[in-house]
Design a protein around this motif. Sequence first.
Motif, PDB file in Angstrom:
ATOM      1  N   ALA A   1       0.822  -1.208   0.000  1.00 40.49           N
ATOM      2  CA  ALA A   1       0.000   0.000   0.000  1.00 40.49           C
ATOM      3  C   ALA A   1       0.857   1.259   0.000  1.00 40.49           C
ATOM      4  O   ALA A   1       1.934   1.302   0.604  1.00 40.49           O
ATOM      5  N   ALA A   2       0.385   2.280  -0.671  1.00 41.98           N
ATOM      6  CA  ALA A   2       1.039   3.587  -0.633  1.00 41.98           C
ATOM      7  C   ALA A   2       1.062   4.104   0.808  1.00 41.98           C
ATOM      8  O   ALA A   2       0.206   3.764   1.626  1.00 41.98           O
ATOM      9  N   ASN A   3       2.045   4.912   1.096  1.00 45.49           N
ATOM     10  CA  ASN A   3       2.240   5.507   2.421  1.00 45.49           C
ATOM     11  C   ASN A   3       2.588   4.481   3.491  1.00 45.49           C
ATOM     12  O   ASN A   3       2.490   4.750   4.686  1.00 45.49           O
ATOM     13  N   ASN A   4       3.001   3.296   3.053  1.00 38.99           N
ATOM     14  CA  ASN A   4       3.377   2.267   4.017  1.00 38.99           C
ATOM     15  C   ASN A   4       4.659   2.640   4.748  1.00 38.99           C
ATOM     16  O   ASN A   4       5.458   3.441   4.275  1.00 38.99           O
TER      17      ASN A   4
ATOM     18  N   SER B   1      12.432   0.083  -1.369  1.00 39.39           N
ATOM     19  CA  SER B   1      12.118  -0.083  -2.789  1.00 39.39           C
ATOM     20  C   SER B   1      10.620   0.000  -3.042  1.00 39.39           C
ATOM     21  O   SER B   1      10.188   0.336  -4.146  1.00 39.39           O
ATOM     22  N   PHE B   2       9.806  -0.315  -2.006  1.00 40.75           N
ATOM     23  CA  PHE B   2       8.357  -0.187  -2.199  1.00 40.75           C
ATOM     24  C   PHE B   2       7.754   0.853  -1.251  1.00 40.75           C
ATOM     25  O   PHE B   2       6.588   0.800  -0.895  1.00 40.75           O
ATOM     26  N   SER B   3       8.586   1.831  -0.875  1.00 42.82           N
ATOM     27  CA  SER B   3       8.110   2.954  -0.077  1.00 42.82           C
ATOM     28  C   SER B   3       7.720   4.107  -0.991  1.00 42.82           C
ATOM     29  O   SER B   3       8.297   4.293  -2.062  1.00 42.82           O
ATOM     30  N   THR B   4       6.734   4.902  -0.559  1.00 38.32           N
ATOM     31  CA  THR B   4       6.392   6.133  -1.273  1.00 38.32           C
ATOM     32  C   THR B   4       6.875   7.368  -0.508  1.00 38.32           C
ATOM     33  O   THR B   4       6.547   8.490  -0.868  1.00 38.32           O
ATOM     34  N   ASP B   5       7.646   7.143   0.550  1.00 40.79           N
ATOM     35  CA  ASP B   5       8.215   8.223   1.347  1.00 40.79           C
ATOM     36  C   ASP B   5       9.563   8.613   0.737  1.00 40.79           C
ATOM     37  O   ASP B   5      10.520   7.847   0.787  1.00 40.79           O
ATOM     38  N   HIS B   6       9.634   9.785   0.173  1.00 37.99           N
ATOM     39  CA  HIS B   6      10.849  10.196  -0.528  1.00 37.99           C
ATOM     40  C   HIS B   6      12.053  10.290   0.408  1.00 37.99           C
ATOM     41  O   HIS B   6      13.193  10.021  -0.006  1.00 37.99           O
ATOM     42  N   GLU B   7      11.840  10.686   1.654  1.00 33.44           N
ATOM     43  CA  GLU B   7      12.960  10.760   2.590  1.00 33.44           C
ATOM     44  C   GLU B   7      13.581   9.379   2.810  1.00 33.44           C
ATOM     45  O   GLU B   7      14.800   9.241   2.926  1.00 33.44           O
ATOM     46  N   ALA B   8      12.751   8.370   2.878  1.00 31.37           N
ATOM     47  CA  ALA B   8      13.248   7.009   3.106  1.00 31.37           C
ATOM     48  C   ALA B   8      13.813   6.382   1.838  1.00 31.37           C
ATOM     49  O   ALA B   8      14.714   5.551   1.904  1.00 31.37           O
ATOM     50  N   ARG B   9      13.301   6.805   0.680  1.00 30.15           N
ATOM     51  CA  ARG B   9      13.603   6.100  -0.572  1.00 30.15           C
ATOM     52  C   ARG B   9      14.684   6.749  -1.442  1.00 30.15           C
ATOM     53  O   ARG B   9      15.525   6.047  -2.012  1.00 30.15           O
ATOM     54  N   ASP B  10      14.662   8.065  -1.552  1.00 27.92           N
ATOM     55  CA  ASP B  10      15.488   8.734  -2.558  1.00 27.92           C
ATOM     56  C   ASP B  10      16.986   8.482  -2.366  1.00 27.92           C
ATOM     57  O   ASP B  10      17.510   8.518  -1.245  1.00 27.92           O
ATOM     58  N   HIS B  11      17.658   8.199  -3.487  1.00 33.75           N
ATOM     59  CA  HIS B  11      19.116   8.029  -3.561  1.00 33.75           C
ATOM     60  C   HIS B  11      19.624   6.751  -2.882  1.00 33.75           C
ATOM     61  O   HIS B  11      20.765   6.687  -2.430  1.00 33.75           O
ATOM     62  N   TYR B  12      18.761   5.734  -2.833  1.00 35.67           N
ATOM     63  CA  TYR B  12      19.188   4.428  -2.329  1.00 35.67           C
ATOM     64  C   TYR B  12      19.038   3.328  -3.382  1.00 35.67           C
ATOM     65  O   TYR B  12      19.151   2.156  -3.070  1.00 35.67           O
ATOM     66  N   GLY B  13      18.795   3.708  -4.624  1.00 39.96           N
ATOM     67  CA  GLY B  13      18.664   2.738  -5.689  1.00 39.96           C
ATOM     68  C   GLY B  13      20.015   2.183  -6.117  1.00 39.96           C
ATOM     69  O   GLY B  13      21.066   2.653  -5.653  1.00 39.96           O
ATOM     70  N   PRO B  14      20.047   1.183  -6.990  1.00 39.14           N
ATOM     71  CA  PRO B  14      18.895   0.593  -7.676  1.00 39.14           C
ATOM     72  C   PRO B  14      17.992  -0.183  -6.711  1.00 39.14           C
ATOM     73  O   PRO B  14      18.471  -0.748  -5.734  1.00 39.14           O
ATOM     74  N   TYR B  15      16.708  -0.167  -7.016  1.00 33.17           N
ATOM     75  CA  TYR B  15      15.710  -0.705  -6.108  1.00 33.17           C
ATOM     76  C   TYR B  15      15.349  -2.145  -6.443  1.00 33.17           C
ATOM     77  O   TYR B  15      15.449  -2.588  -7.584  1.00 33.17           O
TER      78      TYR B  15
ATOM     79  N   PHE C   1       7.486  -5.547  -6.610  1.00 32.40           N
ATOM     80  CA  PHE C   1       6.449  -4.980  -5.760  1.00 32.40           C
ATOM     81  C   PHE C   1       5.546  -4.058  -6.579  1.00 32.40           C
ATOM     82  O   PHE C   1       6.008  -3.367  -7.476  1.00 32.40           O
ATOM     83  N   GLU C   2       4.273  -4.061  -6.229  1.00 33.86           N
ATOM     84  CA  GLU C   2       3.326  -3.134  -6.856  1.00 33.86           C
ATOM     85  C   GLU C   2       2.596  -2.381  -5.768  1.00 33.86           C
ATOM     86  O   GLU C   2       2.076  -2.979  -4.820  1.00 33.86           O
ATOM     87  N   ILE C   3       2.564  -1.060  -5.909  1.00 36.84           N
ATOM     88  CA  ILE C   3       1.982  -0.193  -4.890  1.00 36.84           C
ATOM     89  C   ILE C   3       0.592   0.248  -5.320  1.00 36.84           C
ATOM     90  O   ILE C   3       0.397   0.710  -6.444  1.00 36.84           O
ATOM     91  N   VAL C   4      -0.378   0.105  -4.408  1.00 38.65           N
ATOM     92  CA  VAL C   4      -1.753   0.548  -4.668  1.00 38.65           C
ATOM     93  C   VAL C   4      -2.185   1.475  -3.536  1.00 38.65           C
ATOM     94  O   VAL C   4      -1.594   1.458  -2.454  1.00 38.65           O
ATOM     95  N   PRO C   5      -3.215   2.281  -3.738  1.00 41.48           N
ATOM     96  CA  PRO C   5      -3.685   3.164  -2.657  1.00 41.48           C
ATOM     97  C   PRO C   5      -4.179   2.360  -1.459  1.00 41.48           C
ATOM     98  O   PRO C   5      -4.848   1.335  -1.616  1.00 41.48           O
ATOM     99  N   TYR C   6      -3.851   2.827  -0.278  1.00 35.37           N
ATOM    100  CA  TYR C   6      -4.297   2.178   0.953  1.00 35.37           C
ATOM    101  C   TYR C   6      -5.804   2.344   1.104  1.00 35.37           C
ATOM    102  O   TYR C   6      -6.345   3.429   0.910  1.00 35.37           O
TER     103      TYR C   6
END
Length: 402
Positions: free
Chosen positions: A137-140, A150-164, A168-173
Amino acid sequence: MSTTAEALHSAEAHSAHNYHPLPVVVASAEGAWMTDVEGRRFLDMLAGYSALNFGHGNRRLLDAAKAQLERVTLTSRAFHHDRFADFCRELAALCGKEMVLPMNTGAEAVETAVKTARKWGYEVKGVPDGQAKIVVAANNFHGRTTTIVSFSTDHEARDHYGPYTPGFEIVPYGDLTALAEAVTANTVAVLLEPIQGEAGVLVPPAGYLRGVRELTRERNVLFMADEIQSGLGRTGRTFACEHEDVVPDVYILGKALGGGVVPVSAVIADRDVLGVFRPGEHGSTFGGNPLACAVALEVIAMLRTGEYQQRAAELGDHLHRELNLLVGGGAVTAVRGRGLWAGVDIDPAHGTGRQISEALMERGVLVKDTHGSTIRIAPPLVISKEDLDWGLDQLREVLAAG
């Protein structure tokens, strides 16, 4: 002992800046109260993000830990020890499942659940190797390992840690239609928080968890419930899924399982799921160690009485009644949550969540902000009604002061 200023300066100079803590330096704690290095007392309204459900320095838990410290603390899983079988049996029974795979941290348990689902998908469901998909789910918030972000939508947690990590597929919570559309023949699991904690204590629409359970059962997909924050009494039930009479295929537990004494986490499921592992395929040096098992066994025994769940339900009803009276008064725009767990949205015109948290700190109450404008309230389940009301009074006064 360092002063607050000295400790903060040293932390700033010598620790990585991966957190932005409030400027309080705790030296001791008991129950729902903490004392800083200069003797100032603070009411803990965060409880270590639910790791301290049973309060600081709980006597039963400390006694269990001390007794085990005198005997043996670590064997590694190269050998059996005399607390391991009891821990696995009792935790499985608490969850109504057959098997337990113990780990240490919540993120480690989520990683274990991901591996479990994929292996189950290939060896039991028959998904082609390398094609397994997990719907999230998004915002998880499930942790901050490379795979999890890799399946987070939180940019602080995710950005610049790739390759991911793919798969995983993200859907709205809360959106059952989107979830149903995302599930394919190669989907092995749906991984969800029954209540999204880090996102601001988001409770899904009524019937959502039941719908997820029905969908996953119909499609031969595992339903994995991340109850690391929501489980073990926090919401007024042993598990948050119980509010909709739902039993997932996989429970993911952590935080309160260690009683605020040691890190303990686990993945719990039936034999047809966890039975896919064979020796050497997954492990952890400290996972299921004697000290962890001794403390967790006492946690399980405490939960079996039901008193902590009842206390969270009753005090939680009071908490939410009082918080909802603040909505519409100019400072609070919304309140969400269940049990002794609440997310309070602050009108940005009134201040940020951080500013409100700092103002409360000055009055002796510790909470924490998230997503800019929200503060989270999650006191230990042992908090007295009088202390809870005092903390709420401080919140009212902070909001009234503008």
